[in-house]
Design an enzyme around this catalytic site. Structure first.
Site, PDB file in Angstrom:
ATOM      1  N   PRO A 109      87.838 135.023  48.710  1.00  0.00           N
ATOM      2  CA  PRO A 109      88.672 133.963  49.296  1.00  0.00           C
ATOM      3  C   PRO A 109      90.159 134.320  49.277  1.00  0.00           C
ATOM      4  O   PRO A 109      90.955 133.684  49.960  1.00  0.00           O
ATOM      5  CB  PRO A 109      88.379 132.736  48.433  1.00  0.00           C
ATOM      6  N   GLU A 136      83.647 134.712  38.759  1.00  0.00           N
ATOM      7  CA  GLU A 136      84.975 134.108  38.887  1.00  0.00           C
ATOM      8  C   GLU A 136      85.934 135.084  39.580  1.00  0.00           C
ATOM      9  O   GLU A 136      86.832 134.688  40.313  1.00  0.00           O
ATOM     10  CB  GLU A 136      85.484 133.758  37.477  1.00  0.00           C
ATOM     11  N   ARG A 174      76.409 142.190  66.350  1.00  0.00           N
ATOM     12  CA  ARG A 174      76.134 141.653  67.684  1.00  0.00           C
ATOM     13  C   ARG A 174      77.044 142.268  68.746  1.00  0.00           C
ATOM     14  O   ARG A 174      76.765 142.180  69.928  1.00  0.00           O
ATOM     15  CB  ARG A 174      76.169 140.126  67.697  1.00  0.00           C
ATOM     16  N   ASP A 189      81.558 135.259  74.688  1.00  0.00           N
ATOM     17  CA  ASP A 189      81.610 134.434  73.481  1.00  0.00           C
ATOM     18  C   ASP A 189      82.955 133.742  73.315  1.00  0.00           C
ATOM     19  O   ASP A 189      83.973 134.231  73.797  1.00  0.00           O
ATOM     20  CB  ASP A 189      81.447 135.313  72.231  1.00  0.00           C
TER      21      ASP A 189
HETATM   22  N1  ADE Z   1      83.607 134.705  48.229  1.00  0.00           N
HETATM   23  C1  ADE Z   1      83.721 133.417  47.841  1.00  0.00           C
HETATM   24  N2  ADE Z   1      84.300 132.678  48.780  1.00  0.00           N
HETATM   25  C2  ADE Z   1      84.570 133.513  49.819  1.00  0.00           C
HETATM   26  C3  ADE Z   1      85.172 133.350  51.094  1.00  0.00           C
HETATM   27  N3  ADE Z   1      85.628 132.175  51.491  1.00  0.00           N
HETATM   28  N4  ADE Z   1      85.276 134.427  51.876  1.00  0.00           N
HETATM   29  C4  ADE Z   1      84.837 135.626  51.468  1.00  0.00           C
HETATM   30  N5  ADE Z   1      84.267 135.851  50.276  1.00  0.00           N
HETATM   31  C5  ADE Z   1      84.127 134.812  49.458  1.00  0.00           C
END
Ligand code: ADE
Length: 263
Positions: A109, A136, A174, A189
């Site tokens: 994230p 974590e 794809r 797309d």
């Molecule tokens: N791992 C946990 N959340 C994630 C996300 N939003 N994007 C990529 N990997 C992740």
């Protein structure tokens, strides 16, 4: 592949794109009925020989009696942190299994948000090495040494990088020539750049898709837009482009700001 690998590839000759995944949940990437990579377009890409998938269990590179891949964070706090050594060793072993240079990608994230333009670039590479953490976090020292591209699939937190890796794989394969059937085309797309008009003008806008309709012509008293029944292909193309622009302006005005000037 190495002996430590759960090799999930079924093709013997070399595909145009090799994708390796390092994970503590290799079964999620199995070539088994019901699994994502054995279904629909990712499966067709494998069968067509344009993509090969190899999942490797990071745990098989863990040393010690308990084959630990994680430990408690220095400084305290919740959750566990992935150890440097098993991940480092897994990357070295997997990369050595094939001479093609691998683009290393960490799903996190904290990464740059994934876009279709990034997906298009990644689809041109010969080999991708996806790293899915499931804790974590991962010890920052191994991330620094591996220097992967860090990619996020959105501003929300998943339990691990595996689902994000599957999303990325699906979006990439794809686009490989031969992955979609004749009747489908990735060029149409959402987010794919629009084609120039018949005079070669414009194009290159990344827009949402237009609405689609099929039989019956009238359903619950609602008719299909008449232009679609007109047989005038140029008029249909114009209508679809207008719809795409209108929809994008309404739902995703942020995308229009990034587009080249419209003609
Ligand atoms: N791992 C946990 N959340 C994630 C996300 N939003 N994007 C990529 N990997 C992740």
């Amino acid at each position: 592949m190495t002996d430590n690998s759960d090799d999930q590839s079924s093709s013997t000759s070399q595909a145009s794109l090799r994708i390796d995944v390092l994970t503590t949940f290799p079964e999620l990437f199995a070539d088994r009925e019901g699994c994502v990579l054995a279904t629909s377009i990712p499966a067709r890409a494998r069968r067509a020989g344009v993509a090969e998938y190899h999942a490797t269990d990071i745990r098989s590179f863990a040393t010690g009696k308990h084959q630990k891949t994680d430990d408690r964070p220095f400084g305290g706090g919740p959750g566990m942190v992935m150890l440097c050594q098993p991940l480092w060793d897994a990357v070295q072993a997997v990369e050595a299994a094939d001479p093609r240079p691998a683009t290393r990608i960490l799903l996190t994230p904290q990464g740059v948000p994934l876009t279709q333009a990034m997906v298009e670039e990644l689809a041109k590479k010969p080999r991708l090495l996806l790293i899915s953490g499931h804790y974590e976090g991962i010890d920052e020292r191994v991330i620094d040494k591996l220097a992967p591209l860090e990619i996020s699939i959105g501003d929300y937190v998943l339990s691990g990088g595996e689902v994000a890796a599957l999303v990325l794989i699906d979006a990439i394969v794809r686009l490989l020539p031969g992955a979609l059937g004749h009747e489908e085309s990735a060029a149409e797309d959402s987010f794919s750049p629009t084609a120039p008009d018949s005079k070669g003008r414009g194009g290159g806008e990344r827009l949402l898709d237009c609405p689609h309709y099929t039989r019956p012509r009238e359903w619950m008293g609602v008719e299909v837009p008449p232009v679609l029944m007109s047989g005038d292909h140029a008029a249909v193309d114009r209508w679809r482009l207008e719809q795409r622009r209108e929809r994008t302006a309404k739902r995703r005005p942020d995308l229009l700001k990034k587009n080249p000037t419209q003609n």
